[in-house]
Design a protein around this motif. Structure first.
Motif, PDB file in Angstrom:
ATOM      1  N   ALA A 266       3.633 -19.871  28.772  1.00  0.00           N
ATOM      2  CA  ALA A 266       3.422 -21.167  29.419  1.00  0.00           C
ATOM      3  C   ALA A 266       4.381 -22.186  28.827  1.00  0.00           C
TER       4      ALA A 266
ATOM      5  N   ALA B 181       6.750 -23.628  34.926  1.00  0.00           N
ATOM      6  CA  ALA B 181       5.549 -22.853  35.252  1.00  0.00           C
ATOM      7  C   ALA B 181       5.861 -21.817  36.327  1.00  0.00           C
TER       8      ALA B 181
ATOM      9  N   PRO C 141       1.078 -24.680  37.658  1.00  0.00           N
ATOM     10  CA  PRO C 141       1.206 -25.806  36.728  1.00  0.00           C
ATOM     11  C   PRO C 141      -0.134 -26.500  36.522  1.00  0.00           C
TER      12      PRO C 141
END
Length: 481
Positions: free
Chosen positions: A34, A62, A69
């Motif tokens: 991430a 993302a 996201p």
């Protein structure tokens, strides 16, 4: 493996694309990854799956990581509204508008929210790739820092420092950064890389060794210039117009001083039959333009005043007399109306400003910001559209009877009686391929068959390939802790 941070020797050295490329490279290795940027300053925002807003770069990262996201990816977002003030968004939600001096005094209060968001991402993923902001060499801002070494030290995240050789002086950039950092901050740096090299990287071998010798840091590689960067959304308004201009039908976009959400234009720039012209201060609207776009704005009334000061209001009326089309997006839509009222001073001093009068609507600014992803049907063509809303204010008037789109059975936006002027609060609508093709056919652009989403994915894959070919990716990932 937990986290690694990419910090830069300055702004715009390529940190955002480096993190995006590393996200894609890690994903290819089967790593749950991430992106995270503790503090961002940008008027190019994205709406998240949890209904918040983050910087556009984190949304792209993302996508590279193959995940939705969320607000935690950018817990502090500053959206400049003037030279000295910005809207503060914390964990996806607008908190207030404040002066730069006041923000500097409250940064230490925001570290808790930053660490909270980081902790949630770290708990859900194998690896968090952290993007710094500006440069850690700005040691005058070190006290209370939450974006670079302040965060890295608080979260115990090792740092890789990226320098930009394209702007020159990369040896001084990297060696100088080490010289001004205190010993504890320097101890967080696991190594360096050199970005944006043009030509034969072998020509920089001596300089590369000099940096390693002078700093004692490990080098992770020299990355050549990535030519396909223009195919990916830009976050900084300085990057506007970086794509090569096409030779097709001219579409002009007015570059407001506080232009926002300008990635709306990316699908148009990618169309081979479109020549997208960014009209900058001091330049007239091109007479050859078939379509003029008034984009989003972070300060609608101030940008409307700037539009008039440039004489673009006169150009717009001449453009319409020639039979041209005008489209307003969000703040640009508000400008097209008869008036913009701001009784509570949410967008500058309280008051009402006369609009351009090209749409029969009136806008009233409201404290509650509207945030959300939406999908509907374009009223004229019947093609599906999707995008997001991110605005303060509501617009009503006779032209709303001719909506731009239908969302859940209700009209959205407005179209003039002549059909030449339209406005919508929807961002991102041009990403819908069928709608974009139909809309552009109105001004003589032939359908190209461009699949915009696939084009972005291909560019992310090409970016990861580029990093794999020139950087020691496994060593970078191994530096995480």
């Amino acid at each position: 493996m937990t986290a690694i941070a990419l910090q830069g020797t300055g702004s715009n050295v390529g940190k955002s694309l480096l993190v995006a490329g590393l996200c894609r490279a890690a994903r290819r290795r089967g790593i749950s990854v991430a992106p995270f940027k503790p503090q961002n300053m940008s008027n190019n925002a994205a709406v998240t799956a949890d209904g918040g807003e983050i910087g556009r770069a984190q949304a792209l990262q993302a996508l590279a990581a193959g995940i939705e996201p969320v607000s935690d990816m950018n817990p502090v977002l500053l959206k400049p509204e003037s030279e000295r003030g910005a809207q503060l968004v914390v964990q996806g939600r607008r908190r207030e508008t404040l002066a730069a001096r006041r923000y500097g005094a409250m940064k230490h209060e925001l570290l808790g929210a930053v660490l909270e968001s980081y902790g949630r991402l770290r708990a859900r993923h194998d690896l968090v790739l952290v993007e710094g902001a500006g440069s850690p060499a700005e040691v005058n801002l070190r006290a209370g820092d939450i974006a670079n070494m302040g965060f890295a030290r608080a979260a115990d995240v090792p740092v890789i420092l990226a320098g930009d050789i394209d702007r020159g002086g990369v040896i001084a950039q990297i060696v100088g950064t080490q010289a001004v950092l205190d010993p504890a901050d320097n101890a967080m740096i696991a190594g360096f890389l050199v970005n944006k090299f043009r030509g034969d990287p072998a020509l920089f071998e001596d300089g590369y060794r000099l940096i390693a010798d002078r700093t004692g840091w490990r080098g992770f590689g020299v990355l050549p210039w990535f030519g396909a960067a223009h195919r990916l959304p830009a976050e900084d308004a300085l990057d506007l117009g970086r794509a090569p201009a096409g030779t097709g039908v001219t579409v002009a976009c007015l570059c407001f001083p506080r232009i926002a959400n300008f990635d709306d234009l990316d699908p148009l720039a990618a169309e081979p039959g479109v020549s997208l012209v960014m009209v900058r201060p001091g330049e007239p609207v091109p007479a050859a333009a078939r379509l003029v776009i008034l984009p989003g704005s972070k300060s609608t009334r101030a940008d409307l005043a700037a539009l008039r000061a440039e004489g673009w209001d006169i150009d717009l009326r001449a453009h319409l007399r020639r039979g041209g089309q005008v489209l307003g997006l969000c703040g640009g839509y508000q400008m097209l109306g008869r008036s913009i009222a701001d009784p509570d001073g949410l967008d500058g001093p309280p008051g009402t400003l006369e609009g351009l009068g090209l749409l029969e609507i009136d806008t009233v600014m409201q404290a509650q910001k509207r945030l959300g992803r939406v999908a509907g049907i374009h009223a004229e063509t019947g093609h599906p559209v999707s995008g997001y809303e991110i605005h303060m204010g509501a617009s009503e008037g006779p032209d709303r009877a001719r909506p731009f789109a239908m969302i859940d059975g209700a009209g959205e936006g407005a179209v003039s009686a002549s059909g030449q002027v339209a406005g919508t609060y929807l961002h991102g609508v041009f990403a819908a391929d069928d709608f974009r093709a139909a809309w552009l056919s109105r001004i003589g652009v032939a359908r190209s068959g461009l699949d915009h989403a696939a084009s972005v994915e291909q560019a992310l894959d090409a970016l990861a390939d580029h990093l794999e070919a020139h950087l020691e990716i496994d060593a970078i990932l191994a530096a995480a802790r």
